[in-house]
Design a protein around this motif. Structure first.
Motif, mmCIF file in Angstrom:
data_model
loop_
_atom_site.group_PDB
_atom_site.id
_atom_site.type_symbol
_atom_site.label_atom_id
_atom_site.label_comp_id
_atom_site.label_asym_id
_atom_site.label_seq_id
_atom_site.Cartn_x
_atom_site.Cartn_y
_atom_site.Cartn_z
ATOM 1 N N LEU A 171 -1.759 7.140 -1.451
ATOM 2 C CA LEU A 171 -3.137 6.985 -1.937
ATOM 3 C C LEU A 171 -3.178 6.817 -3.455
ATOM 4 O O LEU A 171 -4.243 6.876 -4.057
ATOM 5 C CB LEU A 171 -3.996 8.175 -1.502
ATOM 6 N N GLY A 172 -2.022 6.612 -4.041
ATOM 7 C CA GLY A 172 -1.966 6.479 -5.493
ATOM 8 C C GLY A 172 -1.466 5.111 -5.920
ATOM 9 O O GLY A 172 -1.007 4.940 -7.035
ATOM 10 N N ARG A 173 -1.514 4.150 -5.015
ATOM 11 C CA ARG A 173 -1.057 2.809 -5.353
ATOM 12 C C ARG A 173 -2.017 1.799 -4.750
ATOM 13 O O ARG A 173 -2.663 2.063 -3.740
ATOM 14 C CB ARG A 173 0.362 2.592 -4.818
ATOM 15 N N PHE A 174 -2.093 0.644 -5.393
ATOM 16 C CA PHE A 174 -3.049 -0.361 -4.911
ATOM 17 C C PHE A 174 -2.491 -1.755 -5.128
ATOM 18 O O PHE A 174 -1.587 -1.950 -5.937
ATOM 19 C CB PHE A 174 -4.400 -0.209 -5.638
ATOM 20 N N VAL A 175 -3.031 -2.686 -4.387
ATOM 21 C CA VAL A 175 -2.702 -4.094 -4.640
ATOM 22 C C VAL A 175 -3.980 -4.890 -4.823
ATOM 23 O O VAL A 175 -5.060 -4.493 -4.367
ATOM 24 C CB VAL A 175 -1.872 -4.728 -3.499
ATOM 25 N N LEU A 176 -3.832 -6.007 -5.509
ATOM 26 C CA LEU A 176 -4.918 -6.956 -5.658
ATOM 27 C C LEU A 176 -4.542 -8.188 -4.854
ATOM 28 O O LEU A 176 -3.384 -8.599 -4.855
ATOM 29 C CB LEU A 176 -5.096 -7.333 -7.134
ATOM 30 N N ARG A 177 -5.510 -8.759 -4.154
ATOM 31 C CA ARG A 177 -5.230 -9.937 -3.334
ATOM 32 C C ARG A 177 -6.173 -11.072 -3.679
ATOM 33 O O ARG A 177 -7.305 -10.839 -4.094
ATOM 34 C CB ARG A 177 -5.451 -9.644 -1.843
ATOM 35 N N ARG A 178 -5.670 -12.256 -3.448
ATOM 36 C CA ARG A 178 -6.529 -13.437 -3.518
ATOM 37 C C ARG A 178 -6.389 -14.116 -2.174
ATOM 38 O O ARG A 178 -5.285 -14.433 -1.758
ATOM 39 C CB ARG A 178 -6.047 -14.343 -4.669
ATOM 40 N N GLY B 148 6.906 16.746 0.394
ATOM 41 C CA GLY B 148 5.651 16.491 1.088
ATOM 42 C C GLY B 148 4.453 17.051 0.319
ATOM 43 O O GLY B 148 4.572 18.025 -0.421
ATOM 44 N N TYR B 149 3.317 16.398 0.493
ATOM 45 C CA TYR B 149 2.064 16.867 -0.110
ATOM 46 C C TYR B 149 1.422 17.789 0.914
ATOM 47 O O TYR B 149 1.401 17.478 2.105
ATOM 48 C CB TYR B 149 1.216 15.624 -0.392
ATOM 49 N N PRO B 150 0.930 18.937 0.498
ATOM 50 C CA PRO B 150 0.561 19.947 1.507
ATOM 51 C C PRO B 150 -0.724 19.662 2.286
ATOM 52 O O PRO B 150 -0.905 20.185 3.372
ATOM 53 C CB PRO B 150 0.419 21.219 0.676
ATOM 54 N N TYR B 151 -1.640 18.873 1.729
ATOM 55 C CA TYR B 151 -2.962 18.763 2.376
ATOM 56 C C TYR B 151 -3.023 17.615 3.375
ATOM 57 O O TYR B 151 -2.410 16.574 3.169
ATOM 58 C CB TYR B 151 -4.054 18.594 1.320
ATOM 59 N N PHE B 152 -3.797 17.837 4.415
ATOM 60 C CA PHE B 152 -3.934 16.825 5.465
ATOM 61 C C PHE B 152 -4.686 15.589 4.972
ATOM 62 O O PHE B 152 -5.766 15.690 4.411
ATOM 63 C CB PHE B 152 -4.677 17.436 6.664
ATOM 64 N N ARG B 153 -4.075 14.421 5.206
ATOM 65 C CA ARG B 153 -4.727 13.147 4.891
ATOM 66 C C ARG B 153 -4.429 12.172 6.020
ATOM 67 O O ARG B 153 -3.269 12.001 6.397
ATOM 68 C CB ARG B 153 -4.138 12.529 3.615
ATOM 69 N N MET B 154 -5.456 11.567 6.546
ATOM 70 C CA MET B 154 -5.237 10.507 7.521
ATOM 71 C C MET B 154 -6.199 9.358 7.290
ATOM 72 O O MET B 154 -7.373 9.431 7.636
ATOM 73 C CB MET B 154 -5.396 11.028 8.956
ATOM 74 N N PRO B 155 -5.699 8.267 6.666
ATOM 75 C CA PRO B 155 -6.549 7.093 6.493
ATOM 76 C C PRO B 155 -6.813 6.455 7.855
ATOM 77 O O PRO B 155 -5.893 6.269 8.643
ATOM 78 C CB PRO B 155 -5.685 6.155 5.628
ATOM 79 N N VAL B 156 -8.071 6.163 8.132
ATOM 80 C CA VAL B 156 -8.431 5.599 9.440
ATOM 81 C C VAL B 156 -8.197 4.086 9.433
ATOM 82 O O VAL B 156 -8.823 3.359 8.671
ATOM 83 C CB VAL B 156 -9.903 5.929 9.781
ATOM 84 N N GLN B 157 -7.281 3.666 10.294
ATOM 85 C CA GLN B 157 -6.956 2.248 10.362
ATOM 86 C C GLN B 157 -7.946 1.480 11.221
ATOM 87 O O GLN B 157 -8.206 0.308 10.996
ATOM 88 C CB GLN B 157 -5.560 2.068 11.007
ATOM 89 N N ASP B 158 -8.426 2.150 12.276
ATOM 90 C CA ASP B 158 -9.193 1.423 13.272
ATOM 91 C C ASP B 158 -9.872 2.436 14.191
ATOM 92 O O ASP B 158 -9.560 3.632 14.139
ATOM 93 C CB ASP B 158 -8.233 0.543 14.094
ATOM 94 N N VAL B 159 -10.785 1.943 15.005
ATOM 95 C CA VAL B 159 -11.417 2.810 16.004
ATOM 96 C C VAL B 159 -11.173 2.189 17.374
ATOM 97 O O VAL B 159 -11.477 1.016 17.579
ATOM 98 C CB VAL B 159 -12.945 2.911 15.774
ATOM 99 N N TYR B 160 -10.595 2.935 18.279
ATOM 100 C CA TYR B 160 -10.332 2.419 19.629
ATOM 101 C C TYR B 160 -11.178 3.195 20.624
ATOM 102 O O TYR B 160 -11.491 4.376 20.422
ATOM 103 C CB TYR B 160 -8.853 2.608 20.036
ATOM 104 N N LEU B 161 -11.472 2.491 21.696
ATOM 105 C CA LEU B 161 -12.133 3.156 22.796
ATOM 106 C C LEU B 161 -11.056 3.544 23.810
ATOM 107 O O LEU B 161 -10.437 2.676 24.412
ATOM 108 C CB LEU B 161 -13.144 2.182 23.425
ATOM 109 N N CYS C 80 -6.193 -0.104 -1.217
ATOM 110 C CA CYS C 80 -5.433 1.117 -1.469
ATOM 111 C C CYS C 80 -5.329 1.784 -0.110
ATOM 112 O O CYS C 80 -6.350 2.190 0.463
ATOM 113 C CB CYS C 80 -6.174 2.006 -2.464
ATOM 114 N N SER C 81 -4.108 1.838 0.429
ATOM 115 C CA SER C 81 -3.933 2.265 1.815
ATOM 116 C C SER C 81 -4.829 1.381 2.687
ATOM 117 O O SER C 81 -4.779 0.159 2.538
ATOM 118 C CB SER C 81 -4.237 3.764 1.950
ATOM 119 N N VAL C 82 -5.665 1.957 3.558
ATOM 120 C CA VAL C 82 -6.498 1.108 4.404
ATOM 121 C C VAL C 82 -7.887 0.879 3.799
ATOM 122 O O VAL C 82 -8.756 0.291 4.430
ATOM 123 C CB VAL C 82 -6.665 1.724 5.817
#
Lengths: 396, 274, 231
Positions: A378-385, A210-223, A323-325
């Protein structure tokens, strides 16, 4: 559960190896085996293991392993899921899909035929996918009379190729999937080999650290009950109520007011977990931001990387980057094409389908990354068309 | 129980559910059969949205489903406050379509056609489906996001790559995507998760004594005429988990093979073998 | 001559059965028949013309019998035809196989029971066949139902079918040693329905010489065999 992908040139014995792993680990239904064994006894013929996998299937589509299929087996240490990646060039998309889901990989090489085109291509792709846990299985040792010299020759061949592309195999193991030598059980006919069997080698691999530091990519915002809640998965580290967290790209920080899950609130959440977070003060951010603390992330607007593509890419083309979200528009510049077989590099403005090359990516906004080795998500990415994935790579 | 394994499956599914909701919002629905897999999927959707299920839940009702499925459905709809859409091919039912007219024919009319009608009526672009890779070999070839054309065809050889946690997005006229948030789960994972979270399951899964004195339970739920219970004495979730640990017979083997058997019987008769 | 019922072209290739392929091989075209029925196709093969209508008039399909003068065997002086459907078929022996086939669908017996009888019958026929080709016949035709019989319940179980095809391949290898030339024909091939096997829409042929037949109809072989006689 440990996911293992088996890659290599077509006909080097992937299916036979899978059949053998299932059989020797006792994962083949007894009734299926019984009827096959009765015919083989009656005719005095040996069952071929490559077809055992088929015997477990109810449907077949043609003669080759056309997709990444999955089967499960258990060793003394843990549960495995085997991903069978097709060896044909035209199914490269499927090989990449399979390999991207794996924790470790077995590169299979026919000792009689030696290192061939797809052996190299697959090895190169493993490297581009960031795979580090690689075991090489030199297969069909029975065909060369379990000859140690021939094994060493092929071992040297493949090892020098792998070194050149930057892969270090953890083990190189002489096996016969057909006879089951050095797969689960140790071989009596290769006493000269002192290393682990294939499954012992897999068992020796550690789970991802595991990587020690907190990371949370935000996917969305809900009410949620009138409150703005940021949702996403904690992909590393942990977060506690009251912690101060930062938001990429904004320079803002806030205090974690609530950590929300289905049953109510949590005091603490650790990776991997899908949660909701409300922040005070609300930074008013959206999808694509990353909540973090500890070591900061690297913001980039250009990326230079070696990528593979499943469709043609041209210099100057505008594509979508994820890259992630984090999503951004980008312009690609192709520098050179790399032939994974000869390892020759040639300047080029175009990469064809299923080719590998070095490109530059100019993003239309800043994204935040880590090195693949530290935090793969967070170290990988894709390209899309138009939304469809056409290539990808990792950030070293 | 491997808690870390279940937690990573759970987080992975919630991630997929939220991604899909971000991309498709009100053009997204969940296809459910009220079996253990779709019930677990609904539970995961509730986790993703903190107790709410913001998308419609589509039940393809052939009207031949095992009776307790309907009562279980009504219970969940109420408890979980679900927006239920019941899709029935009324026209085929009026014509008298039923399993005795051939199982393939019946499934096509009452399942496939009914779903097509629902997709057309509500304009869905994406459907959550609770299939798993370990169900049988063809499903092992599925991707998390899998495009279907208007005839529901799935091109197994020409699927775009799916990398890591990045999924393809598709917005083409006439096509929809199936999204499989639970593709990587195994049957045993489902049961362990059900146990862990206390998710309600249909009582049909638990063994009962039949009139012939044998104990049987359903391992997967479908239409009454076409679903066969297995011999089993597993009366609790723990006993089911124990049973699964020691069995190697695939879950759907019985159902699919029954279909093929009836087809082969017909064929062999017409070829003069029987 | 080997008549191998239900031998599938694609499996012969996939399993690399070199002896079944011989020098030239290919598919036959059986699209002229309404259904790929065993007795219909073999009878048409023997007579050199499409006998579908005539065979189907027979009450008990499997009992249909051609007279020798209606077949290409009449062109030869000394011939032997072993167990050939529509001609010298051993109705009683195969009846047992079909009863077990039915029994499987009625859940009275298992696939293993069925396979066992099929293998026994095959071994018996193999003995008779090698006895016959040891004698001085001009032409011997051996008929083997094995691939078809096993295939009906197991065509989709490749590990099993591979064993069957390997066996037939070695049968072809041994038989070839006794003959100046060898023709291998199947009435139809098979396609998998799950684990089971249905008849496919093409048969298989091969011959031990360079010959480009394309995709011949089954009735074509009458003239080919006649020609061999003259040569």
């Amino acid at each position: 559960m440990f996911n293992v992908v088996i890659v290599g040139h077509v006909d080097h014995g992937k299916s036979t190896l899978i059949g053998r792993l299932l059989y020797d680990s006792g994962s083949v239904p007894e009734e299926k085996l019984k009827e096959i064994r009765e015919v083989s006894d009656s005719l005095g013929r040996e069952v071929e293991f490559s077809y055992l996998v088929d015997a477990l299937e109810e449907e077949r589509k043609g003669e080759m392993t056309i997709e990444t299929t999955r089967t499960f087996f258990k060793s003394r240490k843990r549960d495995y899921s085997i991903i069978d990646a097709p060896g044909h060039l035209e199914f490269l998309k499927n090989m990449i899909t399979g390999a991207s889901q794996a924790d470790a990989s077995i590169l299979i090489v026919d000792v009689a035929k030696g290192v061939e085109e797809q052996t190299k291509r697959h090895a190169y792709l493993l490297r581009l996918l960031g795979m580090e846990k690689v075991v090489v299985a030199i297969n069909k040792m029975d065909l060369v009379g379990n000859d140690q010299r021939r094994f060493e020759e092929v071992k040297d061949d493949i090892s020098s190729y792998l070194r050149t592309v930057g892969l270090n195999p953890l083990f190189v193991i002489p096996i016969s999937a057909y006879l089951g030598d050095n797969v689960i059980g140790r071989s009596e006919s290769m006493r000269w080999y002192k290393g682990p069997t294939l499954v012992e080698a897999l068992d020796s691999m550690p789970e991802r650290a595991g990587y020690p530091y907190f990371r949370m990519p935000v996917q969305d915002v809900y009410l949620v009950r009138g409150e703005r809640v940021y949702v996403g998965n904690v992909i590393s580290g942990r977060v506690r109520k009251g912690d101060e967290v930062h938001v990429t790209g904004s320079g803002k920080s806030a205090r974690v007011e609530k950590i929300i899950v289905l049953d109510g609130e949590l005091e603490e959440a650790r990776a991997p977990k899908g949660i909701g977070i409300s922040l005070d003060p609300d930074p008013m951010i959206g999808r694509g931001s990353i909540l973090w603390n500890g070591k900061g992330l690297k913001g980039v607007k250009t990326i230079e990387s070696t990528v593979f593509c499943t469709e043609e890419l041209k210099s100057g083309e505008e594509l979508e980057f994820s890259c992630s979200v984090q999503e951004a528009g980008c312009k690609v510049e192709v520098f050179e094409r790399i032939d994974p077989i000869s390892l020759k590099r040639r300047e080029s403005e175009v990469l064809g389908a299923n080719e590998i090359g070095r490109i530059g990516i100019r993003l239309d906004k800043e994204v935040f990354v880590e090195s693949f080795k530290e935090l793969p998500e967070l170290g990988r990415f894709v390209l899309r068309r138009k939304g469809m994935i056409v290539g990808g790579g990792i950030i070293r | 129980m491997d808690l870390a394994h279940l937690e990573s499956l759970e987080a992975g599914s919630i991630y997929i559910i939220r991604e899909a909701y971000y991309k498709y919002r009100d053009r997204l629905a969940a296809l459910v059969s009220w079996g253990k897999d779709s019930t677990t999927m609904l539970y995961l959707i509730r986790e993703a949205f903190f107790g709410e299920v913001p998308i419609p839940v589509v039940h393809i009702d052939t009207s031949f489903k095992l009776k307790p499925i309907y009562s279980f459905r009504d219970r969940l709809v109420k408890e979980w406050n679900l927006k239920l859409i019941v899709a029935k091919n009324e026209e085929a039912l009026k014509r008298g379509m039923n399993p005795s007219m051939g199982r393939f024919k019946c499934c096509t009319a009452l399942k496939t056609e009914a779903l097509k009608q629902a997709i057309a009526k509500y304009g869905f672009k994406a459907l959550f489906v609770a299939i798993r890779r370990d169900e049988h070999a063809i499903r092992a070839k599925e991707r998390v996001v899998s495009p279907r054309d208007s005839e529901f065809r799935w091109s197994i050889t020409d699927q775009p790559p799916e990398l890591w946690d990045q999924f393809n997005e598709l917005d083409e006229e006439g096509k929809h995507v199936r999204i499989h948030p639970m593709l990587g789960w195994r049957e045993i994972d489902i049961w362990e998760f059900i146990k862990l979270k206390g998710i309600p399951v249909n009582p049909l899964y638990f063994a009962k004594k039949w009139p012939d004195g044998k104990w049987r339970r359903y391992r997967s739920l479908g239409c009454e005429p076409c679903t066969v219970p297995i011999e089993s004495e597993a009366k609790t979730i723990d006993e089911i988990i124990e049973e699964l640990r020691s069995t190697k017979v695939p879950e759907r083997a019985g159902r699919a093979q029954d279909k093929e058997m009836s087809y082969m019987m017909q064929k062999l008769r017409s070829l003069g073998y029987m | 001559m080997l008549g191998l019922d239900g031998l599938e072209y694609h499996y012969v290739e996939e399993f690399g059965c070199k002896n079944l392929m011989q020098k030239s091989y290919g598919m036959t075209d059986i699209s002229e028949f309404k259904e790929p029925r065993t007795v219909v196709i073999w009878s048409s093969f023997l007579a050199g013309k499409n006998l579908e209508e005539r065979v189907l008039k027979e009450k008990e399909l499997w009992s249909f019998k051609l007279k020798p003068e209606e077949t290409f065997f009449s062109k030869f002086e000394k011939w032997e035809a072993l167990d050939v459907p529509g001609f010298t078929y051993n109705v009683e022996m195969h009846k047992r196989e079909r009863e077990l086939l039915k029994g499987f669908f009625e859940k009275k017996n298992t696939i293993e029971d069925y396979d066992k009888v099929a293998l026994e019958d095959y071994k018996k026929m193999k003995e008779e066949f090698f006895e016959a080709i040891g004698k001085d016949y001009e032409i011997v035709m051996g008929y083997f139902a094995l691939a078809d019989v096993i295939g009906h319940l197991s065509f989709g179980v490749k590990a099993k079918m591979k064993l069957i095809y390997e066996e037939l391949d070695s049968l072809a290898r041994e038989a070839r040693e006794y003959a100046d030339d060898m023709l291998i024909v199947s009435d139809h091939g098979m396609k998998a329905v799950g684990r089971f096997g249905d008849h496919s829409d093409h048969g298989f042929w091969s011959i031990g010489r360079e010959l480009d037949l394309g995709r011949p109809r089954i009735t074509y072989f009458y003239r080919l065999i006649e020609g061999l006689r003259k040569a």
